[in-house]
Design a protein around this motif. Structure first.
Motif, mmCIF file in Angstrom:
data_model
loop_
_atom_site.group_PDB
_atom_site.id
_atom_site.type_symbol
_atom_site.label_atom_id
_atom_site.label_comp_id
_atom_site.label_asym_id
_atom_site.label_seq_id
_atom_site.Cartn_x
_atom_site.Cartn_y
_atom_site.Cartn_z
ATOM 1 N N LEU A 23 0.943 -0.931 0.152
ATOM 2 C CA LEU A 23 -0.195 0.410 0.215
ATOM 3 C C LEU A 23 0.892 1.499 -0.259
ATOM 4 O O LEU A 23 0.232 2.512 -0.256
ATOM 5 C CB LEU A 23 -0.884 0.167 1.293
ATOM 6 C CG LEU A 23 -2.357 -0.643 1.571
ATOM 7 C CD1 LEU A 23 -3.080 -0.698 2.178
ATOM 8 C CD2 LEU A 23 -2.777 -1.077 0.669
ATOM 9 N N TRP A 78 0.571 3.759 -2.673
ATOM 10 C CA TRP A 78 -1.021 5.085 -2.434
ATOM 11 C C TRP A 78 -0.695 6.141 -1.659
ATOM 12 O O TRP A 78 -1.514 6.384 -2.045
ATOM 13 C CB TRP A 78 -1.974 3.901 -2.473
ATOM 14 C CG TRP A 78 -2.538 2.609 -3.325
ATOM 15 C CD1 TRP A 78 -1.212 1.249 -2.824
ATOM 16 C CD2 TRP A 78 -2.792 2.909 -4.394
ATOM 17 N NE1 TRP A 78 -2.668 0.889 -4.479
ATOM 18 C CE2 TRP A 78 -2.797 1.525 -5.037
ATOM 19 C CE3 TRP A 78 -2.843 3.818 -5.179
ATOM 20 C CZ2 TRP A 78 -3.560 1.023 -6.433
ATOM 21 C CZ3 TRP A 78 -3.364 3.714 -6.580
ATOM 22 C CH2 TRP A 78 -3.540 2.025 -7.276
ATOM 23 N N SER A 98 -2.978 9.514 -3.310
ATOM 24 C CA SER A 98 -3.408 10.017 -2.853
ATOM 25 C C SER A 98 -3.261 11.763 -2.084
ATOM 26 O O SER A 98 -4.569 12.235 -2.253
ATOM 27 C CB SER A 98 -3.672 9.720 -1.532
ATOM 28 O OG SER A 98 -2.367 9.169 -0.636
ATOM 29 N N VAL A 134 -3.756 6.177 -10.994
ATOM 30 C CA VAL A 134 -4.126 4.858 -10.092
ATOM 31 C C VAL A 134 -3.275 3.585 -11.330
ATOM 32 O O VAL A 134 -3.264 2.625 -10.819
ATOM 33 C CB VAL A 134 -5.408 4.795 -10.479
ATOM 34 C CG1 VAL A 134 -6.559 3.645 -10.526
ATOM 35 C CG2 VAL A 134 -5.703 6.073 -9.692
ATOM 36 N N GLY A 161 -0.036 3.290 -10.265
ATOM 37 C CA GLY A 161 -0.076 2.402 -8.758
ATOM 38 C C GLY A 161 -0.674 1.357 -8.717
ATOM 39 O O GLY A 161 0.144 0.065 -7.867
ATOM 40 N N SER A 209 1.726 -1.908 -7.288
ATOM 41 C CA SER A 209 1.925 -2.599 -6.286
ATOM 42 C C SER A 209 1.941 -3.777 -6.742
ATOM 43 O O SER A 209 2.239 -4.833 -6.335
ATOM 44 C CB SER A 209 0.248 -1.916 -5.525
ATOM 45 O OG SER A 209 -0.320 -1.441 -6.546
ATOM 46 N N ALA A 253 -8.247 -1.029 -7.258
ATOM 47 C CA ALA A 253 -7.430 0.225 -7.405
ATOM 48 C C ALA A 253 -8.553 0.824 -7.889
ATOM 49 O O ALA A 253 -8.527 1.431 -7.955
ATOM 50 C CB ALA A 253 -6.215 -0.040 -8.340
ATOM 51 N N LEU A 269 -10.414 2.765 -5.325
ATOM 52 C CA LEU A 269 -9.953 4.140 -4.593
ATOM 53 C C LEU A 269 -9.847 4.610 -5.565
ATOM 54 O O LEU A 269 -10.522 5.745 -5.326
ATOM 55 C CB LEU A 269 -7.979 3.662 -5.172
ATOM 56 C CG LEU A 269 -8.568 2.614 -3.968
ATOM 57 C CD1 LEU A 269 -6.281 2.477 -3.864
ATOM 58 C CD2 LEU A 269 -7.897 2.768 -2.603
#
Length: 278
Positions: free
Chosen positions: A196, A199, A203, A218, A221, A225, A260, A263
């Motif tokens: 994480l 992120w 963010s 996004v 990320g 990840s 993802a 989010l």
């Protein structure tokens, strides 16, 4: 001649205790089996080839720890997995951003729950703060009334982030355990927790009111990840049958893609929320 032979025998008897002491020092009998083969089979396996610990937790003994373990339900039992300094946590978090090293080698024999807990908690806090700031920016740009803080975002973030970090990792560990892949629960939770890290800066950057930029972030990320998690889980997944390992790898990627997208639409879609609020 007889006296000389007798004296030789006496000299050998004088050396006999020394030989017996050496033999007793090399005695490997333990009462649980015969010979040294059983002792060799009971030696703990190494972690260099992946998460190959068959125990529920990959236990370790902290320095200056009292003899004898603590019960599973006691706070002292879990305190040892939070016994890690900030430098180690930052190093492991940085390795997740550039996942070229094997995370098992980075962690070594000292897996922790401190990093996964605080990284997920920090992400929850940032998602709430940045979404509130971005909502205010959107209101100013669109000449609308400044929205009130929506604490349902905070509650939803707690459920979503903790469920993914600990719930999904627990499910993955249980499934791998069921298929005989011999995973370690602490290492699995550590992968999802430290995964994480990417992120956290995303963010913050997603406060910028540009939807295309948010989509790019996004996707970046997700790629970083997902590569970090699958790269370190693959040695464990590959211990299952070929068809099972492929299906499990698809499931891990699909679950991460769903996270993802969650989010993006729940925390990084401020323009849509500002339009629908009027």
């Amino acid at each position: 001649m007889a006296r000389e032979e007798y004296s030789v025998v006496v000299e050998m008897d004088d050396d006999t205790p020394v030989i017996r002491e050496e033999l007793e020092f090399q005695n490997f009998s333990s009462g649980s089996g015969v010979g040294g083969k059983i002792t060799q089979d009971k030696q703990p396996s190494s972690n260099n080839s992946g998460f190959n610990d068959t125990s529920f937790f990959e236990t370790r003994t902290p320095q200056n720890a009292p003899q004898g373990g603590h019960p599973l339900w006691s706070i002292e039992y879990y305190a040892q997995y939070f016994d890690v300094d900030t430098e180690h946590v930052l190093t492991r978090a940085a390795k997740s951003l550039l996942p070229k090293d094997n995370f098992v080698d980075v962690v070594g024999s000292n897996p922790d729950l401190y990093g996964p807990f605080w990284i997920s908690t920090t992400l929850i806090f940032l998602l709430f703060v940045t979404s509130s700031i971005a909502g205010s920016i959107e209101a100013i740009i669109n000449d609308r009334k400044k929205p009130n803080y929506d604490f349902t975002i905070l509650y939803f973030g707690v459920i979503a982030i903790y469920t993914y970090t600990f719930g999904v990792s627990l499910f993955v560990w249980g499934a791998l355990k069921y298929f005989g892949c011999r995973p370690s629960l602490l290492d699995t939770v550590g992968l999802y927790g430290y995964g994480l890290t990417i992120w956290v800066p995303i963010s913050i950057i997603c406060v910028v009111p540009h939807d295309l930029l948010r989509w790019v972030l996004v996707l970046a990320g997700f790629a970083i990840s997902a590569f970090f998690i699958t790269k370190n889980l693959y040695p464990v997944i590959s211990r299952a049958e070929a068809k099972t390992s492929r299906l499990f790898l698809i499931f891990v990627l699909a679950a991460h893609a769903a996270f993802a997208l969650l989010l993006k639409f729940e925390f990084f879609s401020y323009e849509t929320k500002s339009k629908t609020s009027t």
